[in-house]
Design a protein around this motif. Structure first.
Motif, mmCIF file in Angstrom:
data_model
loop_
_atom_site.group_PDB
_atom_site.id
_atom_site.type_symbol
_atom_site.label_atom_id
_atom_site.label_comp_id
_atom_site.label_asym_id
_atom_site.label_seq_id
_atom_site.Cartn_x
_atom_site.Cartn_y
_atom_site.Cartn_z
ATOM 1 N N MET A 203 -2.900 -19.458 93.590
ATOM 2 C CA MET A 203 -2.025 -19.719 94.738
ATOM 3 C C MET A 203 -2.737 -19.381 96.047
ATOM 4 O O MET A 203 -2.648 -20.143 97.018
ATOM 5 C CB MET A 203 -0.716 -18.937 94.612
ATOM 6 C CG MET A 203 0.208 -19.449 93.532
ATOM 7 S SD MET A 203 0.594 -21.226 93.627
ATOM 8 C CE MET A 203 1.340 -21.329 95.258
ATOM 9 N N LEU B 117 2.542 -22.789 86.884
ATOM 10 C CA LEU B 117 2.959 -22.735 88.297
ATOM 11 C C LEU B 117 3.794 -23.958 88.669
ATOM 12 O O LEU B 117 4.694 -23.861 89.502
ATOM 13 C CB LEU B 117 1.731 -22.616 89.204
ATOM 14 C CG LEU B 117 0.992 -21.283 89.134
ATOM 15 C CD1 LEU B 117 -0.362 -21.379 89.840
ATOM 16 C CD2 LEU B 117 1.833 -20.160 89.719
ATOM 17 N N LEU C 48 6.022 -23.934 92.126
ATOM 18 C CA LEU C 48 5.147 -23.420 93.175
ATOM 19 C C LEU C 48 4.000 -24.377 93.474
ATOM 20 O O LEU C 48 3.362 -24.280 94.517
ATOM 21 C CB LEU C 48 4.577 -22.053 92.775
ATOM 22 C CG LEU C 48 5.597 -20.934 92.620
ATOM 23 C CD1 LEU C 48 4.931 -19.675 92.095
ATOM 24 C CD2 LEU C 48 6.283 -20.668 93.954
ATOM 25 N N VAL C 49 3.748 -25.295 92.532
ATOM 26 C CA VAL C 49 2.637 -26.232 92.648
ATOM 27 C C VAL C 49 3.139 -27.634 92.307
ATOM 28 O O VAL C 49 3.935 -27.802 91.387
ATOM 29 C CB VAL C 49 1.496 -25.818 91.681
ATOM 30 C CG1 VAL C 49 0.438 -26.899 91.564
ATOM 31 C CG2 VAL C 49 0.858 -24.516 92.129
ATOM 32 N N ALA D 229 0.076 -26.436 96.800
ATOM 33 C CA ALA D 229 1.165 -25.470 96.856
ATOM 34 C C ALA D 229 2.384 -26.177 97.429
ATOM 35 O O ALA D 229 2.267 -26.961 98.378
ATOM 36 C CB ALA D 229 0.775 -24.281 97.725
#
Length: 120
Positions: A11, A46, A51-52, A65
């Motif tokens: 991240m 993720l 988050l991704v 991201a």
């Protein structure tokens, strides 16, 4: 939301590259030099955590991201407070541990929040 060490490293790298990166680029950029397959496994995780995001570019996927670091930190703080048994005690303890700069930022944010009339 808590992240594992490799999740956090990925991240951090994606936040530094807002236009996105391919898995091989990420693997090469990480200090621990994990295998690309390991990076792909973590990217899937993720992605499930939202988050991704990934977009196909040719034969590979470009990973980005979904939010910036500040938004992630703010959401993590909100989740942590939601989990506190005694929110007032948790906030008091937190405020007692932060730097004067953070205290000033909290005061400014609260003043702005009150001026906006936001009922939250």
């Amino acid at each position: 939301m808590r992240l594992g060490h490799l999740e956090r490293s990925i991240m951090e790298t994606l936040w530094q590259h807002p236009d996105g990166m391919f898995a091989q680029q990420l693997a090469d950029a990480l200090p621990s030099k994990p295998a690309v397959t390991t990076v792909l496994t973590v990217l899937v995780r993720l992605s499930h955590k939202e988050l991704v995001s990934r977009h196909r570019e040719g034969r590979a996927h470009l990973y980005k991201a979904t939010e910036d670091r500040d938004a992630f930190v703010a959401e993590s703080m909100r989740v942590a407070l939601d989990q506190a048994g005694d929110v007032e005690a948790a906030v008091m303890r937190f405020v007692g541990t932060v730097s004067p700069e953070v205290t000033a930022a909290l005061r400014a944010a609260l003043r702005e929040h009150e001026l906006d009339g936001d009922p939250r």
